[in-house]
Design a protein around this motif. Structure first.
Motif, PDB file in Angstrom:
ATOM      1  N   SER A 216     -57.524 -17.424  -5.589  1.00  9.48           N
ATOM      2  CA  SER A 216     -58.430 -17.182  -4.463  1.00  9.48           C
ATOM      3  C   SER A 216     -58.687 -18.465  -3.678  1.00  9.48           C
ATOM      4  O   SER A 216     -58.695 -18.465  -2.440  1.00  9.48           O
ATOM      5  N   LEU A 217     -58.885 -19.574  -4.406  1.00  4.84           N
ATOM      6  CA  LEU A 217     -59.151 -20.851  -3.738  1.00  4.84           C
ATOM      7  C   LEU A 217     -57.911 -21.354  -2.999  1.00  4.84           C
ATOM      8  O   LEU A 217     -58.010 -21.909  -1.899  1.00  4.84           O
ATOM      9  N   ASN A 218     -56.727 -21.154  -3.591  1.00  4.38           N
ATOM     10  CA  ASN A 218     -55.495 -21.543  -2.906  1.00  4.38           C
ATOM     11  C   ASN A 218     -55.313 -20.751  -1.617  1.00  4.38           C
ATOM     12  O   ASN A 218     -54.846 -21.283  -0.602  1.00  4.38           O
ATOM     13  N   TYR A 219     -55.697 -19.476  -1.660  1.00  7.21           N
ATOM     14  CA  TYR A 219     -55.600 -18.651  -0.456  1.00  7.21           C
ATOM     15  C   TYR A 219     -56.580 -19.147   0.610  1.00  7.21           C
ATOM     16  O   TYR A 219     -56.223 -19.284   1.786  1.00  7.21           O
ATOM     17  N   LYS A 220     -57.802 -19.442   0.191  1.00  5.84           N
ATOM     18  CA  LYS A 220     -58.818 -19.900   1.139  1.00  5.84           C
ATOM     19  C   LYS A 220     -58.423 -21.220   1.785  1.00  5.84           C
ATOM     20  O   LYS A 220     -58.559 -21.391   3.004  1.00  5.84           O
ATOM     21  N   TYR A 221     -57.924 -22.157   0.974  1.00  6.02           N
ATOM     22  CA  TYR A 221     -57.624 -23.495   1.483  1.00  6.02           C
ATOM     23  C   TYR A 221     -56.140 -23.700   1.811  1.00  6.02           C
ATOM     24  O   TYR A 221     -55.704 -24.828   2.019  1.00  6.02           O
ATOM     25  N   LYS A 222     -55.381 -22.577   1.837  1.00  4.54           N
ATOM     26  CA  LYS A 222     -53.953 -22.636   2.194  1.00  4.54           C
ATOM     27  C   LYS A 222     -53.208 -23.682   1.350  1.00  4.54           C
ATOM     28  O   LYS A 222     -52.513 -24.543   1.871  1.00  4.54           O
ATOM     29  N   GLN A 223     -53.399 -23.579   0.036  1.00  2.92           N
ATOM     30  CA  GLN A 223     -52.733 -24.441  -0.959  1.00  2.92           C
ATOM     31  C   GLN A 223     -53.215 -25.896  -0.914  1.00  2.92           C
ATOM     32  O   GLN A 223     -52.652 -26.751  -1.591  1.00  2.92           O
ATOM     33  N   GLN A 224     -54.249 -26.190  -0.150  1.00  5.21           N
ATOM     34  CA  GLN A 224     -54.766 -27.564  -0.041  1.00  5.21           C
ATOM     35  C   GLN A 224     -56.215 -27.605  -0.525  1.00  5.21           C
ATOM     36  O   GLN A 224     -57.141 -27.905   0.240  1.00  5.21           O
TER      37      GLN A 224
END
Length: 264
Positions: free
Chosen positions: A157-165
């Motif tokens: 979920s966090l990778n999706y939110k921050y676009k892997q960053q």
């Protein structure tokens, strides 16, 4: 590829997911019917969304006509287990099957990723029997504990939110929480036998209560309401606090009444 062509492309993957879920859940049912501990807790499956599939294809320069051969996670199955050593049991169960072929495996349980990610991945070749013939497709199976899955879902979920960053401060907290999740798994392993015994006892008691209820309903259908009420009262007293031996005796008592009144 036209939209209708994508629809046809997905059909064998959707069929594979449904078949594999049924087969793997069947393994769990086998254990339960034998009153044995099942290494499989539950199973989920999905076919990758078109947008996600095309995004990954573009990232790795995979031509659309090569997706079936080079993209290994279009069809995905996730198997959740309670304890870490259940992972290895499930891996062996899958390796031993004749209706699928293991292409390769990735052990992120022993070889944890730098992010803290833990899971065991198996890529299978699975034959799907379509109207026009057999289609071999790739399926990715992920096997992980409930704690590993909780962490991996949060990271995804966090990778999706921050676009892997993911920001560094959150990344560090994620790494710390991954270690905490694995520590939980390690501690639970130490009391695994106690937990398994408790769960098995619960299953046995549940089966006995269900069988007693079936017999009470039979008595009711035989117009033996008074006897049915007597046994129901006894069951109500034992359902919460009764032990297996007491429930077994009640089942035998109700079964005798059913047999007796059936022959009147």
């Amino acid at each position: 590829m036209a939209r209708k062509d994508w629809g046809s492309f997905y059909v064998p993957y959707e069929q594979a997911i449904e078949e594999l879920k049924i087969k793997l859940r069947g393994i769990r049912k086998e254990y339960r019917k034998r009153n044995e501990y099942s290494p499989i807790e539950f199973i989920t499956g999905r076919v990758k969304e078109l947008s996600s599939m095309l995004e990954k294809a573009n990232k790795f320069n995979i031509p659309h006509d090569r997706l079936r051969f080079e993209l290994e996670d279009i069809a995905g199955i996730r198997i959740m287990v309670q304890f870490v050593d259940d992972i290895w049991t499930v891996v062996e169960l899958i390796r031993s099957r004749q209706d699928m072929t293991v292409m390769y495996e990735k052990d992120y349980v022993t070889n944890v990723k730098p992010s803290g990610y833990r899971s065991y991945h198996m890529v299978l070749k699975y034959p799907v029997y379509m109207a026009e013939g057999v289609v071999d497709i790739l399926v990715e199976i992920q096997i992980r504990t409930l704690a590993m899955n909780f962490w991996a879902t949060a990271e995804h979920s966090l990778n999706y939110k921050y676009k892997q960053q993911i920001p560094e401060n959150i990344r560090q907290k994620l790494k710390l929480s991954a270690e905490s999740a694995y520590l939980l798994d390690e501690v639970m392993m130490e009391i695994k036998d106690e937990i398994k015994d408790a769960q098995l006892l619960f299953e046995v008691k549940s089966d006995l209560v269900s069988n007693i209820m079936d017999q009470i309903l039979l008595l009711t259908s035989l117009d033996r309401g008074r006897e049915a009420s007597k046994h129901q009262l006894a069951l109500n007293k034992l359902a919460e606090t009764g032990n297996v031996d007491e429930l077994q005796l009640l089942l035998e008592d109700v079964s005798r009444d059913v047999k007796r009144f059936r022959h009147l």
